[in-house]
Design an enzyme around this catalytic site. Structure first.
Site, PDB file in Angstrom:
ATOM      1  N   ASN A 188       6.935 -40.745  -8.182  1.00  0.00           N
ATOM      2  CA  ASN A 188       6.007 -41.237  -7.155  1.00  0.00           C
ATOM      3  C   ASN A 188       6.725 -42.224  -6.253  1.00  0.00           C
ATOM      4  O   ASN A 188       6.768 -42.069  -5.037  1.00  0.00           O
ATOM      5  CB  ASN A 188       4.797 -41.922  -7.792  1.00  0.00           C
ATOM      6  CG  ASN A 188       3.974 -40.972  -8.623  1.00  0.00           C
ATOM      7  OD1 ASN A 188       4.144 -39.750  -8.523  1.00  0.00           O
ATOM      8  ND2 ASN A 188       3.097 -41.500  -9.439  1.00  0.00           N
ATOM      9  N   ASP A 189       7.310 -43.247  -6.873  1.00  0.00           N
ATOM     10  CA  ASP A 189       8.031 -44.239  -6.074  1.00  0.00           C
ATOM     11  C   ASP A 189       9.309 -43.645  -5.484  1.00  0.00           C
ATOM     12  O   ASP A 189       9.682 -43.949  -4.355  1.00  0.00           O
ATOM     13  CB  ASP A 189       8.376 -45.460  -6.932  1.00  0.00           C
ATOM     14  CG  ASP A 189       7.223 -46.458  -6.938  1.00  0.00           C
ATOM     15  OD1 ASP A 189       6.770 -46.820  -5.842  1.00  0.00           O
ATOM     16  OD2 ASP A 189       6.769 -46.841  -8.029  1.00  0.00           O
ATOM     17  N   MET A 198      -5.412  -7.552   8.355  1.00  0.00           N
ATOM     18  CA  MET A 198      -4.842  -6.573   9.287  1.00  0.00           C
ATOM     19  C   MET A 198      -5.766  -5.378   9.405  1.00  0.00           C
ATOM     20  O   MET A 198      -6.826  -5.358   8.822  1.00  0.00           O
ATOM     21  CB  MET A 198      -3.445  -6.194   8.824  1.00  0.00           C
ATOM     22  CG  MET A 198      -2.466  -7.338   9.056  1.00  0.00           C
ATOM     23  SD  MET A 198      -0.812  -6.908   8.634  1.00  0.00           S
ATOM     24  CE  MET A 198      -0.957  -6.501   6.932  1.00  0.00           C
ATOM     25  N   ARG A 248      -3.089   3.119   8.365  1.00  0.00           N
ATOM     26  CA  ARG A 248      -3.410   1.978   7.514  1.00  0.00           C
ATOM     27  C   ARG A 248      -2.309   0.918   7.529  1.00  0.00           C
ATOM     28  O   ARG A 248      -1.133   1.243   7.470  1.00  0.00           O
ATOM     29  CB  ARG A 248      -3.628   2.454   6.071  1.00  0.00           C
ATOM     30  CG  ARG A 248      -4.476   3.696   5.970  1.00  0.00           C
ATOM     31  CD  ARG A 248      -4.577   4.213   4.551  1.00  0.00           C
ATOM     32  NE  ARG A 248      -5.259   3.280   3.668  1.00  0.00           N
ATOM     33  CZ  ARG A 248      -5.350   3.428   2.363  1.00  0.00           C
ATOM     34  NH1 ARG A 248      -4.779   4.476   1.772  1.00  0.00           N
ATOM     35  NH2 ARG A 248      -5.982   2.530   1.635  1.00  0.00           N
ATOM     36  N   SER A 291      14.055 -42.049 -16.885  1.00  0.00           N
ATOM     37  CA  SER A 291      12.843 -41.284 -16.637  1.00  0.00           C
ATOM     38  C   SER A 291      12.568 -41.393 -15.145  1.00  0.00           C
ATOM     39  O   SER A 291      12.438 -42.488 -14.609  1.00  0.00           O
ATOM     40  CB  SER A 291      11.682 -41.858 -17.446  1.00  0.00           C
ATOM     41  OG  SER A 291      10.506 -41.163 -17.105  1.00  0.00           O
ATOM     42  N   GLY A 342      -8.130  -8.224   4.341  1.00  0.00           N
ATOM     43  CA  GLY A 342      -8.950  -8.286   5.546  1.00  0.00           C
ATOM     44  C   GLY A 342      -8.245  -8.846   6.767  1.00  0.00           C
ATOM     45  O   GLY A 342      -8.866  -9.053   7.804  1.00  0.00           O
ATOM     46  N   LYS A 360       0.827  -1.204   0.000  1.00  0.00           N
ATOM     47  CA  LYS A 360       0.000   0.000   0.000  1.00  0.00           C
ATOM     48  C   LYS A 360       0.862   1.254   0.000  1.00  0.00           C
ATOM     49  O   LYS A 360       0.669   2.157  -0.821  1.00  0.00           O
ATOM     50  CB  LYS A 360      -0.905  -0.028   1.240  1.00  0.00           C
ATOM     51  CG  LYS A 360      -2.162   0.761   1.084  1.00  0.00           C
ATOM     52  CD  LYS A 360      -3.013   0.640   2.337  1.00  0.00           C
ATOM     53  CE  LYS A 360      -3.742  -0.689   2.392  1.00  0.00           C
ATOM     54  NZ  LYS A 360      -4.252  -0.987   3.739  1.00  0.00           N
ATOM     55  N   HIS A 384      -5.345 -43.780  -5.394  1.00  0.00           N
ATOM     56  CA  HIS A 384      -5.839 -44.310  -6.661  1.00  0.00           C
ATOM     57  C   HIS A 384      -6.821 -43.348  -7.316  1.00  0.00           C
ATOM     58  O   HIS A 384      -6.685 -42.980  -8.483  1.00  0.00           O
ATOM     59  CB  HIS A 384      -6.483 -45.672  -6.417  1.00  0.00           C
ATOM     60  CG  HIS A 384      -7.052 -46.278  -7.651  1.00  0.00           C
ATOM     61  ND1 HIS A 384      -8.390 -46.195  -7.959  1.00  0.00           N
ATOM     62  CD2 HIS A 384      -6.463 -46.939  -8.672  1.00  0.00           C
ATOM     63  CE1 HIS A 384      -8.587 -46.801  -9.119  1.00  0.00           C
ATOM     64  NE2 HIS A 384      -7.442 -47.265  -9.561  1.00  0.00           N
ATOM     65  N   CYS A 441       8.423 -38.767 -15.262  1.00  0.00           N
ATOM     66  CA  CYS A 441       7.071 -39.219 -15.599  1.00  0.00           C
ATOM     67  C   CYS A 441       6.203 -39.382 -14.352  1.00  0.00           C
ATOM     68  O   CYS A 441       5.113 -39.930 -14.407  1.00  0.00           O
ATOM     69  CB  CYS A 441       7.107 -40.513 -16.389  1.00  0.00           C
ATOM     70  SG  CYS A 441       7.867 -41.876 -15.489  1.00  0.00           S
ATOM     71  N   TYR A 486      12.792 -33.437 -20.905  1.00  0.00           N
ATOM     72  CA  TYR A 486      11.340 -33.287 -21.008  1.00  0.00           C
ATOM     73  C   TYR A 486      10.672 -33.617 -19.667  1.00  0.00           C
ATOM     74  O   TYR A 486      11.277 -34.234 -18.788  1.00  0.00           O
ATOM     75  CB  TYR A 486      10.770 -34.203 -22.110  1.00  0.00           C
ATOM     76  CG  TYR A 486      10.853 -35.673 -21.789  1.00  0.00           C
ATOM     77  CD1 TYR A 486       9.843 -36.300 -21.054  1.00  0.00           C
ATOM     78  CD2 TYR A 486      11.931 -36.443 -22.201  1.00  0.00           C
ATOM     79  CE1 TYR A 486       9.921 -37.645 -20.739  1.00  0.00           C
ATOM     80  CE2 TYR A 486      12.020 -37.789 -21.898  1.00  0.00           C
ATOM     81  CZ  TYR A 486      11.007 -38.384 -21.162  1.00  0.00           C
ATOM     82  OH  TYR A 486      11.086 -39.705 -20.842  1.00  0.00           O
ATOM     83  N   ARG A 539      -3.244  -1.531  -6.605  1.00  0.00           N
ATOM     84  CA  ARG A 539      -2.367  -2.707  -6.617  1.00  0.00           C
ATOM     85  C   ARG A 539      -2.736  -3.557  -7.826  1.00  0.00           C
ATOM     86  O   ARG A 539      -3.852  -3.442  -8.348  1.00  0.00           O
ATOM     87  CB  ARG A 539      -2.522  -3.513  -5.329  1.00  0.00           C
ATOM     88  CG  ARG A 539      -3.897  -4.102  -5.192  1.00  0.00           C
ATOM     89  CD  ARG A 539      -4.094  -4.891  -3.923  1.00  0.00           C
ATOM     90  NE  ARG A 539      -5.520  -4.977  -3.691  1.00  0.00           N
ATOM     91  CZ  ARG A 539      -6.120  -4.875  -2.513  1.00  0.00           C
ATOM     92  NH1 ARG A 539      -5.411  -4.681  -1.440  1.00  0.00           N
ATOM     93  NH2 ARG A 539      -7.422  -4.952  -2.412  1.00  0.00           N
TER      94      ARG A 539
HETATM   95  P1  ADP Z   1      -7.546  -2.546   3.610  1.00  0.00           P
HETATM   96  O1  ADP Z   1      -6.101  -2.892   3.543  1.00  0.00           O
HETATM   97  O2  ADP Z   1      -8.320  -3.472   4.483  1.00  0.00           O
HETATM   98  O3  ADP Z   1      -8.130  -2.339   2.260  1.00  0.00           O
HETATM   99  P2  ADP Z   1      -7.299   0.271   3.869  1.00  0.00           P
HETATM  100  O4  ADP Z   1      -6.107   0.781   4.576  1.00  0.00           O
HETATM  101  O5  ADP Z   1      -7.230   0.298   2.402  1.00  0.00           O
HETATM  102  O6  ADP Z   1      -7.628  -1.174   4.393  1.00  0.00           O
HETATM  103  O7  ADP Z   1      -8.505   1.119   4.390  1.00  0.00           O
HETATM  104  C1  ADP Z   1      -9.831   0.727   4.357  1.00  0.00           C
HETATM  105  C2  ADP Z   1     -10.685   1.763   3.682  1.00  0.00           C
HETATM  106  O8  ADP Z   1     -10.535   3.042   4.265  1.00  0.00           O
HETATM  107  C3  ADP Z   1     -10.336   1.890   2.238  1.00  0.00           C
HETATM  108  O9  ADP Z   1     -11.466   1.605   1.486  1.00  0.00           O
HETATM  109  C4  ADP Z   1      -9.895   3.297   2.041  1.00  0.00           C
HETATM  110  O10 ADP Z   1     -10.492   3.802   0.912  1.00  0.00           O
HETATM  111  C5  ADP Z   1     -10.385   4.007   3.288  1.00  0.00           C
HETATM  112  N1  ADP Z   1      -9.368   4.983   3.689  1.00  0.00           N
HETATM  113  C6  ADP Z   1      -8.144   4.700   4.167  1.00  0.00           C
HETATM  114  N2  ADP Z   1      -7.425   5.821   4.365  1.00  0.00           N
HETATM  115  C7  ADP Z   1      -8.235   6.849   4.027  1.00  0.00           C
HETATM  116  C8  ADP Z   1      -8.057   8.258   3.982  1.00  0.00           C
HETATM  117  N3  ADP Z   1      -6.929   8.833   4.345  1.00  0.00           N
HETATM  118  N4  ADP Z   1      -9.096   8.991   3.559  1.00  0.00           N
HETATM  119  C9  ADP Z   1     -10.256   8.411   3.194  1.00  0.00           C
HETATM  120  N5  ADP Z   1     -10.474   7.101   3.209  1.00  0.00           N
HETATM  121  C10 ADP Z   1      -9.474   6.303   3.600  1.00  0.00           C
HETATM  122 MG    MG Z   2       6.658 -46.917 -10.120  1.00  0.00          MG
HETATM  123 MG    MG Z   3      -7.734  -1.096   0.892  1.00  0.00          MG
END
Ligand code: ADP
Ligand code: MG
Ligand code: MG
Length: 905
Positions: free
Chosen positions: A798-799, A107, A96, A794, A105, A26, A482, A861, A881, A364
């Site tokens: 497995n074996d 962290m 963040r 070859s 989701g 990020k 099998h 193989c 191969y 990303r």
């Molecule tokens: P995750 O890694 O779970 O996507 P983010 O750090 O991206 O978490 O944050 C979650 C949400 O909060 C994101 O959808 C982002 O758009 C929003 N957000 C994060 N920082 C800001 C900011 N500075 N201003 C407005 N929205 C933010």
């Molecule tokens: Mg064999």
């Molecule tokens: Mg995000």
């Protein structure tokens, strides 16, 4: 001194997209976006190194951090013309999380940090929007108490009793009492009251006051984000994804922009192209008057980004340009363009609009389906965005599975009822009625219905039912059981080792987690993920994307290592050719003893096995000869001009010993002995450890006439085909050897028959090779000796894996998962070559074999031949191969091309 804080904003940044290790994905991408002049709210990223130092010291910030953060904050304040903690013009920030690799989701992130009794009035005055300020405040309390005061403190409340859930319920209660549908219906006054109630509840639940100074909030949030690296969910996710614990997370502190300032504001997520189909269309969703997670949280139905992303659910909601004007959408569309040109890939982006002004908050490289990966790679190549090698690298080899098999629609899967889980043994999806026996599978299929064969485990006797069934599900067995081997060979959907199934085949029902299913009940299997569902779920057609052919042609141009298939019948051979195999790396004659039309040869094989003297045996072999010859000849003919490695018989005797009484009676008759004698001979064949018993070359050492019959069948087939104007290229492969003397003894027989056969057919020679399967550690270690006689090796991995580890292939179900979970081994070595042990043996054999015979041809193989990581290993080890099941051939071709591209770098 190490620098811990990296700033970005105002068209400049101290880092860029390449620095994901230090700044997290990020942070690095925010820096990149800032540098290329996109509208990114200014901020700074605290490095992953700082995180590690903080966590290793038990939660103490490094000395210099405070100062660096202060300096960075001043930079941000200048750009924003606001001050963090200032009563008149307070700056709010988000804290963040962001690891090197996206961990969706797993962290934490805290928004609106800096709202306190000292700053609330100033912000209200400045924005003139009291409702917005209290909406931001209630969000801060919800997130902060959850992330900082509860999770980071290691408090683990029971499900549904966490502080966030409690506050959510309070919000829900207000909405219900007032008859509101959406959060946005709450009035300023209601929000204000709610915030006070929230703080009381936080104190009651967690025992401490909600912090009321911006500074405390900031440092609390930074520490909590660091600590979220070691949160329970994050840890288990890392184990599954093989992410090292010492990577750490960065913390990005970024000035807030607000999507919750009314109807001219909003927040959204988008993909620069359609991640499911790859279509070059901007694809996304947004929510008006909302913040952060609201889009993905499912609280409200998100609006479509544009006309292209309208569907049945969101059709009635305005698109971004309808709601905010063409300018705003146009600007976002330009960002899309800029980003794709910069990253040369499809991106997943997060944006917020504050009073019609666009801000970029994340980008990303986006995840995508196999179909999308293929289409995007080809599109971007045509657009000139990427070159050929990059296009080849863009599709993950296993993603090709989706293009070769019908699959379960991932959307429909989300809402399906899961029955249980097992190992993903055969790819794709399948659905049909439960049957418990092979016969029932055949019967049902004859009636034109789809069957899912459910067995404790399968045996060769089930093959016909397995062939007929749409999918196979077993309670026991591992990835090389099998069922798994057979299913993968056919590219059939299969799940094995679903341990929760309690199958009662007699009563034709099964129990799982308290529920009972009976014969005829419909279920759906997702063989690519090992998931079993109730009922029929929507399937997606494995549409024959015409671009696959074009892509694969490109792949072959970059590939240097050969790809063959393991195929046992002429039909499989044809299939393999269609998938682009350049020969057969493993042809097993045993196949004719299973399945359709196997009665006659199987009976003869049993007769041969039970023969007590050479005469009886030779008579059985003579009868068996025409069967062996015709299957070999047909396959050589099918593969005209391509090599076919024919393995000499390696029948697992215990599987062929007749147990049924009528079979025994019949054999007694044919062999002219009494039933008791048949039983005696059967008993004598029982081995304590058949996997290491009288098998492979050992059988031919004891009974040379068996070898002789096969060699004759191979040579005669080839000679006849040559005279029919064909070009057969047989390769004789001797299995389970451990010494060159075994090869030599067998070779004597070959040298006798060979000149006889070609002379009889008026030929001067036959294009034929004599070699061995390397599947015992000793054969590998003695590669130099083996190569004195063997013209090719070859690797039968497995074996070889079984014997190197001492893990019985058929019994890993009991412990493999523990070994994986406890990290004793990284991957199941029966699926992916164990590079450190088995791989070492392979390298030794290659090196020593080539020292003796420079041009020795070397392949693999085993099942692993179709595993992309193993293919790469084979490429590096210098193999000529790889050979794998027909359905894996395209995967291996792609993996081989990618290996060549990566190694060239
Ligand atoms: P995750 O890694 O779970 O996507 P983010 O750090 O991206 O978490 O944050 C979650 C949400 O909060 C994101 O959808 C982002 O758009 C929003 N957000 C994060 N920082 C800001 C900011 N500075 N201003 C407005 N929205 C933010
Ligand atoms: Mg064999
Ligand atoms: Mg995000």
């Amino acid at each position: 001194m190490k620098k811990f804080v990296y700033c970005f904003g105002n068209g400049e940044a101290e880092g860029d997209a390449s620095q994901t290790e230090l700044l997290g994905g990020k942070g690095a991408n925010l820096a990149e976006m800032a540098q290329i002049g996109l509208p990114v709210p200014p901020g700074f990223t605290i490095t992953t190194e700082c995180c590690n130092q903080y966590l290793n010291s038990g939660g103490v910030y490094p000395d210099q951090l405070q100062e660096e953060v202060q300096a960075a904050m001043i930079m941000v304040e200048k750009i924003m013309d606001m001050k963090f903690g200032d009563p008149e013009s307070p700056l709010l920030v988000s804290c963040r999380s962001g690891g090197r690799q996206s961990m969706p989701g797993m962290m934490e992130t805290v928004l609106n940090v800096g709202l306190a009794s000292s700053t609330i009035p100033g912000l209200i005055k400045k924005t003139g929007n009291e409702r917005f300020v209290y909406d931001a405040y209630r969000r801060l309390i919800m997130m902060y108490s959850d992330v900082v005061m509860e999770k980071a403190e290691g408090i683990e409340p029971e499900d549904g009793h966490g502080v966030r859930a409690q506050l959510d319920r309070m919000l829900g209660a207000v909405k219900k009492a007032r008859g509101y549908e959406s959060d946005t219906d709450l009035s300023t006054e209601e929000l204000k009251v709610l915030c006070e109630q929230f703080k009381l509840r936080v104190k009651e639940t967690l025992g401490s006051e909600f912090p009321d100074t911006p500074e405390d909030q900031l440092w609390g949030a930074i520490g909590a984000v660091f600590k979220s690296w070691n949160g329970k969910r994050a840890k288990s996710y890392r184990r599954i994804e093989n992410i090292p614990d010492d990577w750490g997370t960065a913390v990005t502190v970024q000035s807030m922009v607000f999507g919750n300032m009314g109807d001219t504001s909003g927040t959204g997520v988008a993909f620069t192209r359609n991640p499911a189909t790859g279509e070059n269309l901007f694809y996304g969703e947004w929510v008006p008057n909302a913040q952060g997670e609201d889009v993905v949280a499912g609280i409200r139905t998100p609006n479509p980004l544009n006309n292209e992303t309208k569907n049945d659910q969101n059709d009635h909601l305005p698109s971004l340009s309808d709601a905010m004007g063409a300018d705003v959408y146009g600007e976002l569309d330009n960002v899309r363009d800029t980003l794709e040109k910069r990253y040369k890939d499809m991106l997943d982006i997060e944006f917020t609009i504050q009073d019609k002004k666009l801000f970029m908050l994340q980008c990303r490289v986006g995840k995508r389906t196999g179909t999308a990966a293929l289409n995007m790679a080809m599109d971007m190549l045509e657009e000139g965005l990427i070159d050929k090698n990059t296009a080849i690298m863009r599709v993950k080899p296993l993603q090709l599975n989706e293009l070769l098999h019908p699959i379960v629609d991932p959307e429909a899967e989300k809402t399906a009822v899961l029955i249980t889980k097992g190992l993903p043994a055969g790819p794709g999806g399948a659905q049909g009625r439960i049957v418990f026996t092979s016969e029932d599978a055949v019967e049902l299929t004859k009636q034109g219905r789809s069957a899912i064969l459910v067995r404790e485990e399968t045996s060769p006797e089930d093959v016909e039912g397995m062939r007929a069934a749409k999918g196979i599900l077993t309670a026991r067995g591992g990835m090389t059981s099998h069922a798994a081997l057979v299913a993968r060979g056919w590219g059939k959907c299969c799940i094995v080792g679903a341990g929760a199934l309690e199958i009662n085949a007699k009563a034709k029902k099964l129990k799982v987690n308290g529920k009972t299913y009976v014969e005829g009940d419909i279920i759906t299997l997702n063989g690519s993920r090992g998931l079993v569902y109730e009922d029929r779920i929507k399937m997606m057609d494995a549409t024959k994307n015409p671009r696959l052919a074009a892509f694969m042609q490109m792949v072959d141009e970059s590939r240097t290592m050969g790809v063959r298939a393991n195929a046992d019948t002429p039909e499989d051979a044809r299939q393999a050719k269609e998938f682009g195999a350049e020969g057969i790396g493993l042809f097993r004659t045993e196949h004719m003893f299973y399945g359709a039309n196997s009665e006659a040869p199987l009976f003869l094989l049993r007769k041969m096995i039970l023969s007590e003297n050479q005469k009886e045996r030779e008579s059985a072999l003579e009868d068996l000869y025409p069967f062996v010859k015709s299957t070999i000849k047909n396959t050589l003919e099918e593969m005209n001009g391509m090599p076919v490695t024919i393995r000499l018989l390696d029948p697992p005797l215990h599987e062929f010993v007749p147990h049924m009484k009528d079979m025994q009676v019949e054999l007694a008759k044919v062999l002219d002995i009494d039933l008791a004698e048949v039983r005696k001979r059967c008993d004598a064949l029982q081995e304590t450890n058949p996997m290491m018993g009288h098998r492979g070359v050992r059988l031919g050492i004891t009974y040379p006439e068996i070898t002789k019959m096969q060699l004759k069948a191979i040579l005669e087939s080839a000679a006849e085909l040559i005279n029919e104007g064909k070009n057969p290229i047989p390769e004789i492969m001797v299995p389970v050897t451990c010494d060159v003397k075994e090869l030599n003894i067998t070779k004597i027989i070959f040298d006798q028959i060979y000149p006889e056969v070609y002379a009889n057919h008026g030929l001067k020679s036959i294009n034929i090779k004599y070699g061995t399967m390397v599947e015992t550690p000793r054969a590998a270690l003695l590669g130099d000796k083996m190569a004195e006689t063997a013209e090719f090796f070859s690797f039968g991995t497995n074996d070889l894996t079984q014997l190197t580890f001492g893990f019985s292939r058929d019994d890993t179900g009991g412990f493999m998962n523990d070994y994986l979970e406890k990290g004793i081994i990284g991957v199941d070595p029966f699926q992916s070559i164990d590079t450190s042990g088995v791989g070492e043996l392979i390298k030794i054999a290659v090196e020593r074999g080539r020292a003796t015979r420079k041009d020795i041809k070397i392949g693999i193989c085993g099942e692993q031949g179709g595993d992309p990581a193993s293919v790469r290993f084979c490429y590096k080890a210098g193999l000529d191969y790889v050979s794998c099941s027909p359905f894996r051939v395209p995967i291996a071709r792609l993996a081989a091309a990618q290996a060549a591209i990566m190694e060239a770098k």
